[in-house]
Design a protein around this motif. Structure first.
Motif, PDB file in Angstrom:
ATOM      1  N   ASP A 101      18.017 -14.430 -27.048  1.00 45.78           N
ATOM      2  CA  ASP A 101      17.809 -15.468 -26.061  1.00 45.78           C
ATOM      3  C   ASP A 101      18.862 -15.241 -24.940  1.00 45.78           C
ATOM      4  O   ASP A 101      18.725 -15.266 -23.776  1.00 45.78           O
ATOM      5  CB  ASP A 101      17.583 -16.798 -26.419  1.00 45.78           C
ATOM      6  N   LEU A 102      20.028 -15.355 -25.468  1.00 46.70           N
ATOM      7  CA  LEU A 102      21.085 -15.236 -24.524  1.00 46.70           C
ATOM      8  C   LEU A 102      21.203 -13.965 -23.957  1.00 46.70           C
ATOM      9  O   LEU A 102      21.555 -14.014 -22.635  1.00 46.70           O
ATOM     10  CB  LEU A 102      22.604 -15.228 -25.659  1.00 46.70           C
ATOM     11  N   LEU A 103      20.880 -12.702 -24.534  1.00 46.71           N
ATOM     12  CA  LEU A 103      20.954 -11.487 -23.760  1.00 46.71           C
ATOM     13  C   LEU A 103      19.929 -11.468 -22.828  1.00 46.71           C
ATOM     14  O   LEU A 103      20.012 -11.148 -21.638  1.00 46.71           O
ATOM     15  CB  LEU A 103      20.753 -10.477 -24.890  1.00 46.71           C
ATOM     16  N   TRP A 104      18.712 -12.249 -23.132  1.00 45.58           N
ATOM     17  CA  TRP A 104      17.704 -12.295 -21.988  1.00 45.58           C
ATOM     18  C   TRP A 104      18.211 -13.032 -20.854  1.00 45.58           C
ATOM     19  O   TRP A 104      17.825 -12.645 -19.712  1.00 45.58           O
ATOM     20  CB  TRP A 104      16.457 -12.771 -22.742  1.00 45.58           C
ATOM     21  N   SER A 105      18.771 -14.325 -21.209  1.00 46.93           N
ATOM     22  CA  SER A 105      19.344 -14.816 -19.959  1.00 46.93           C
ATOM     23  C   SER A 105      20.268 -14.193 -19.240  1.00 46.93           C
ATOM     24  O   SER A 105      20.516 -14.568 -18.206  1.00 46.93           O
ATOM     25  CB  SER A 105      19.998 -16.375 -20.585  1.00 46.93           C
ATOM     26  N   PHE A 106      21.271 -13.461 -20.228  1.00 49.08           N
ATOM     27  CA  PHE A 106      22.183 -12.650 -19.100  1.00 49.08           C
ATOM     28  C   PHE A 106      21.703 -11.889 -18.334  1.00 49.08           C
ATOM     29  O   PHE A 106      22.187 -11.855 -17.188  1.00 49.08           O
ATOM     30  CB  PHE A 106      23.038 -11.961 -20.399  1.00 49.08           C
ATOM     31  N   LEU A 107      20.534 -11.064 -18.476  1.00 47.28           N
ATOM     32  CA  LEU A 107      19.733 -10.316 -17.706  1.00 47.28           C
ATOM     33  C   LEU A 107      19.247 -10.904 -16.495  1.00 47.28           C
ATOM     34  O   LEU A 107      19.361 -10.551 -15.428  1.00 47.28           O
ATOM     35  CB  LEU A 107      18.621  -9.249 -18.409  1.00 47.28           C
ATOM     36  N   GLN A 108      18.801 -12.030 -16.591  1.00 43.92           N
ATOM     37  CA  GLN A 108      18.367 -13.045 -15.534  1.00 43.92           C
ATOM     38  C   GLN A 108      19.106 -13.480 -14.768  1.00 43.92           C
ATOM     39  O   GLN A 108      18.956 -13.829 -13.740  1.00 43.92           O
ATOM     40  CB  GLN A 108      17.597 -14.346 -16.149  1.00 43.92           C
ATOM     41  N   LEU A 109      20.651 -13.218 -14.958  1.00 45.39           N
ATOM     42  CA  LEU A 109      21.653 -13.356 -14.238  1.00 45.39           C
ATOM     43  C   LEU A 109      21.868 -12.369 -12.854  1.00 45.39           C
ATOM     44  O   LEU A 109      22.523 -12.667 -11.882  1.00 45.39           O
ATOM     45  CB  LEU A 109      23.141 -13.540 -14.718  1.00 45.39           C
ATOM     46  N   ALA A 110      21.234 -11.381 -13.244  1.00 43.82           N
ATOM     47  CA  ALA A 110      21.364 -10.088 -12.260  1.00 43.82           C
ATOM     48  C   ALA A 110      21.023 -10.683 -10.970  1.00 43.82           C
ATOM     49  O   ALA A 110      22.099 -10.145  -9.859  1.00 43.82           O
ATOM     50  CB  ALA A 110      20.369  -9.093 -12.575  1.00 43.82           C
ATOM     51  N   PRO A 111      19.950 -11.143 -10.418  1.00 45.76           N
ATOM     52  CA  PRO A 111      19.823 -11.556  -8.993  1.00 45.76           C
ATOM     53  C   PRO A 111      20.973 -12.442  -8.355  1.00 45.76           C
ATOM     54  O   PRO A 111      21.347 -11.979  -7.123  1.00 45.76           O
ATOM     55  CB  PRO A 111      18.454 -12.345  -8.959  1.00 45.76           C
ATOM     56  N   SER A 112      21.419 -13.495  -8.941  1.00 51.54           N
ATOM     57  CA  SER A 112      22.367 -14.231  -8.464  1.00 51.54           C
ATOM     58  C   SER A 112      23.851 -13.401  -8.680  1.00 51.54           C
ATOM     59  O   SER A 112      24.541 -13.570  -7.482  1.00 51.54           O
ATOM     60  CB  SER A 112      22.616 -15.265  -9.293  1.00 51.54           C
ATOM     61  N   ALA A 123      29.019  -0.810 -11.351  1.00 51.21           N
ATOM     62  CA  ALA A 123      29.971  -1.422 -12.483  1.00 51.21           C
ATOM     63  C   ALA A 123      29.059  -2.748 -13.080  1.00 51.21           C
ATOM     64  O   ALA A 123      29.144  -2.969 -14.277  1.00 51.21           O
ATOM     65  CB  ALA A 123      31.368  -2.146 -12.014  1.00 51.21           C
ATOM     66  N   VAL A 124      28.410  -3.533 -12.153  1.00 50.14           N
ATOM     67  CA  VAL A 124      27.631  -4.631 -12.532  1.00 50.14           C
ATOM     68  C   VAL A 124      26.497  -4.135 -13.309  1.00 50.14           C
ATOM     69  O   VAL A 124      26.111  -4.554 -14.468  1.00 50.14           O
ATOM     70  CB  VAL A 124      27.342  -5.500 -11.461  1.00 50.14           C
ATOM     71  N   GLY A 125      25.828  -2.965 -12.817  1.00 56.71           N
ATOM     72  CA  GLY A 125      24.515  -2.494 -13.220  1.00 56.71           C
ATOM     73  C   GLY A 125      25.034  -1.912 -14.616  1.00 56.71           C
ATOM     74  O   GLY A 125      24.157  -1.911 -15.789  1.00 56.71           O
ATOM     75  N   SER A 126      26.283  -1.378 -14.895  1.00 60.24           N
ATOM     76  CA  SER A 126      26.478  -0.952 -16.398  1.00 60.24           C
ATOM     77  C   SER A 126      26.667  -2.093 -17.414  1.00 60.24           C
ATOM     78  O   SER A 126      26.214  -1.954 -18.468  1.00 60.24           O
ATOM     79  CB  SER A 126      27.979  -0.218 -16.352  1.00 60.24           C
ATOM     80  N   ALA A 160      11.826  -8.897 -11.769  1.00 64.29           N
ATOM     81  CA  ALA A 160      13.245  -8.008 -11.735  1.00 64.29           C
ATOM     82  C   ALA A 160      13.088  -7.248 -10.231  1.00 64.29           C
ATOM     83  O   ALA A 160      12.322  -6.654 -10.117  1.00 64.29           O
ATOM     84  CB  ALA A 160      13.104  -7.222 -12.978  1.00 64.29           C
ATOM     85  N   GLY A 161      14.348  -7.819  -9.490  1.00 63.51           N
ATOM     86  CA  GLY A 161      14.429  -7.304  -8.288  1.00 63.51           C
ATOM     87  C   GLY A 161      15.630  -6.201  -8.336  1.00 63.51           C
ATOM     88  O   GLY A 161      15.758  -5.587  -7.173  1.00 63.51           O
ATOM     89  N   PHE A 162      16.370  -5.913  -9.374  1.00 64.85           N
ATOM     90  CA  PHE A 162      17.392  -5.145  -9.118  1.00 64.85           C
ATOM     91  C   PHE A 162      17.565  -4.130 -10.481  1.00 64.85           C
ATOM     92  O   PHE A 162      18.477  -3.717 -10.824  1.00 64.85           O
ATOM     93  CB  PHE A 162      18.773  -6.119  -9.288  1.00 64.85           C
ATOM     94  N   GLY A 163      16.234  -3.867 -11.062  1.00 72.69           N
ATOM     95  CA  GLY A 163      16.072  -3.122 -12.266  1.00 72.69           C
ATOM     96  C   GLY A 163      16.970  -3.500 -13.519  1.00 72.69           C
ATOM     97  O   GLY A 163      16.874  -2.818 -14.561  1.00 72.69           O
ATOM     98  N   GLU A 164      16.994  -4.834 -13.485  1.00 77.23           N
ATOM     99  CA  GLU A 164      17.749  -5.283 -14.594  1.00 77.23           C
ATOM    100  C   GLU A 164      16.940  -5.241 -16.081  1.00 77.23           C
ATOM    101  O   GLU A 164      17.574  -5.101 -17.035  1.00 77.23           O
ATOM    102  CB  GLU A 164      18.358  -6.921 -14.434  1.00 77.23           C
TER     103      GLU A 164
END
Length: 477
Positions: A101-112, A123-126, A160-164
């Motif tokens: 669940d934490l990892l899923w939430s981490f990926l959902q940070l991508a847009p912001s 770097a952020v993508g990595s 997903a708008g950034f391929g996260e």
């Protein structure tokens, strides 16, 4: 090793109290280090404590709106990777569901995060890719309903708008199983055909060419195609993977290699060979042909599996000749009987020496390696050396310096002259370094032949470029 060396063993000898004092000093004035220290303290209390702290940090990251410049981005990426490390080491071993669940939430940070950073260096993508790797690590340990997981996957990929969430289906294929994958296929088809929502229409109103409805429909079809391809791979269904393409698309140079590779893995070599043959013919017929190594590699594998050795040898030799392709030559030589390969190698190296593009010849001969030949080519064709090809020449000069200092000097002189003749001030530091390297090489050169000595070369430079003070200050130190 000195007892003063900064390493873990020596630091442990300081004792807990002294180390605590050092940590307190180090974290003063650094919010990032303070957060890390607090999380380490939470981790000592158990996974639930550190999970709560990580979620608080997620909230803070999501609420932040200020733009992050390149300096701040480095700290941000360290912060993100530190959070992933805490999840991996302090939570995942104890509570797989919480880690997931934490990892899923981490990926959902991508847009912001992407909205306030310039991630041109990736770097952020990595960091997002590392999170996906951890999901692949933890997902087999989950005990969740496959259909519920499938619905969660579709929602995430659709938004997903950034391929996260790229790669989420392969990462979760094991836990989804056939039941989850089949359900994902059904709900993806249904979602792709649904009317656009008001929110989607508002997002694309005035967006560009085409109506909002058409844009939404096109985006959904693209997303469906990607999802179904990932499902097909996970289920080992080559035909389903191919079904996303038209007959014309199957022979595109960008698509054919992936399709043919899957056919090969499924033991359908003849079909793979037909696709790559047609794709190669289509590429050859274009006015501007992109050389596709991936297409040629699959073609070569098909020829090998079909036992068409003579055709394979002809192809490899031709590929070598086209661009002095070392990999193709090595494959070609392996197909020849003993002793024949030695003769063929000599022939290939002779052709490389005579290649019209000197830079390609030098690069090939240095990398083969055939450095005696490379040095001979440099000296014989010194007047042709292109000093602007600094990537090739710098690597070649470094490789030749020990055994062939005069050839290395010729290459460095060409780069120096190109820099100064063109007044390329941004390269003065490199040119000064090359001249210093020529100076250090000079004692090892017994005979300069028709070339000027080092001192003669420097004198000529001073006479022609003596007013380029920036360069001479760098050289003189």
């Amino acid at each position: 090793m000195s007892k003063k060396t900064l390493n873990k063993a020596n630091l442990e000898r300081l004792g807990a109290e002294k180390l605590a004092d050092l940590v307190m000093d180090l974290v003063q004035g650094s919010a990032a280090l303070q957060r890390r220290a607090r999380m380490e303290l939470s981790a000592a209390q158990g996974p639930q404590e550190v999970a709560a702290d990580i979620r608080k940090r997620f909230v803070s990251l999501r609420r932040s709106t200020g733009f992050v410049d390149w300096r701040g981005q480095k700290a941000l990426v360290r912060d993100l990777k530190g959070l992933l490390s805490m999840i991996d080491t302090s939570i995942l071993p104890h509570d797989a569901a919480e880690a997931f669940d934490l990892l899923w939430s981490f990926l959902q940070l991508a847009p912001s995060i992407h909205a306030r950073t310039d991630d041109s260096n990736g770097a952020v993508g990595s960091a997002m890719a590392e999170a996906m790797d951890l999901i692949a690590k933890v997902s087999p340990r989950l005990a969740q309903d496959p259909k519920a997981l499938a619905e969660r996957v579709l929602d995430a990929v659709a938004e997903a708008g950034f391929g996260e969430f790229d790669g989420i289906i392969p990462a979760m294929a094991e836990v989804l199983g056939m039941e989850g994958l089949d359900h994902l296929k059904r709900i993806t088809d249904a979602w792709a055909d649904e009317p656009a929502t008001a929110q989607e229409l508002a997002r694309y109103r005035g967006y560009g060419a085409g109506s909002p409805e058409a844009i939404v429909r096109r985006n959904r079809q693209t997303t469906r195609s990607i999802i179904l391809a990932d499902i097909a791979d996970a289920q080992g269904d080559v035909d389903a993977y191919m079904a996303r393409y038209t007959a014309e698309q199957l022979i595109f140079g960008t698509i054919a290699p992936d399709v043919a590779r899957r056919l090969l893995d499924a033991g359908r070599t003849e079909e793979a060979f037909e696709i790559v043959t047609r794709a190669r013919a289509a590429e050859k017929g274009k006015a501007v042909r992109m050389f596709r190594y991936d297409l040629d590699e699959v073609y070569e594998e098909c020829l090998g599996k079909l036992g068409r050795t003579d055709t394979l040898k002809d192809h490899l030799w031709e590929t070598f000749l086209q661009g002095l392709n070392a990999a193709s030559l090595r494959k070609y030589l392996k197909l020849l009987p003993d002793f024949d390969d030695i003769e063929a190698e000599d022939k290939a190296l002779d052709l490389a020496e005579a290649h019209p593009h000197l830079g390609a010849a030098i690069s090939f001969l240095v990398g083969w390696p055939a450095r005696d030949r490379a040095a001979a080519v440099v000296l014989a064709r010194a007047a042709e050396v292109d000093g602007n090809a600094y990537d090739t020449l710098t690597a070649a000069a470094d490789a030749l310096e020990a055994g062939h200092p005069l050839a290395a000097t010729v290459l460095r002189r060409a780069m120096i002259q190109d820099t100064l003749d063109g007044a390329k001030s941004k390269r003065y530091a490199h040119a000064a370094r090359h001249l210093a390297e020529c100076q250090s090489c000079d004692p090892a050169i017994k005979d300069h032949g028709d070339l000027p000595s080092h001192q003669q070369f420097v004198d000529a430079l001073r006479q022609k470029h003596g007013r380029k003070y920036g360069f001479w200050q760098l050289f003189n130190g």
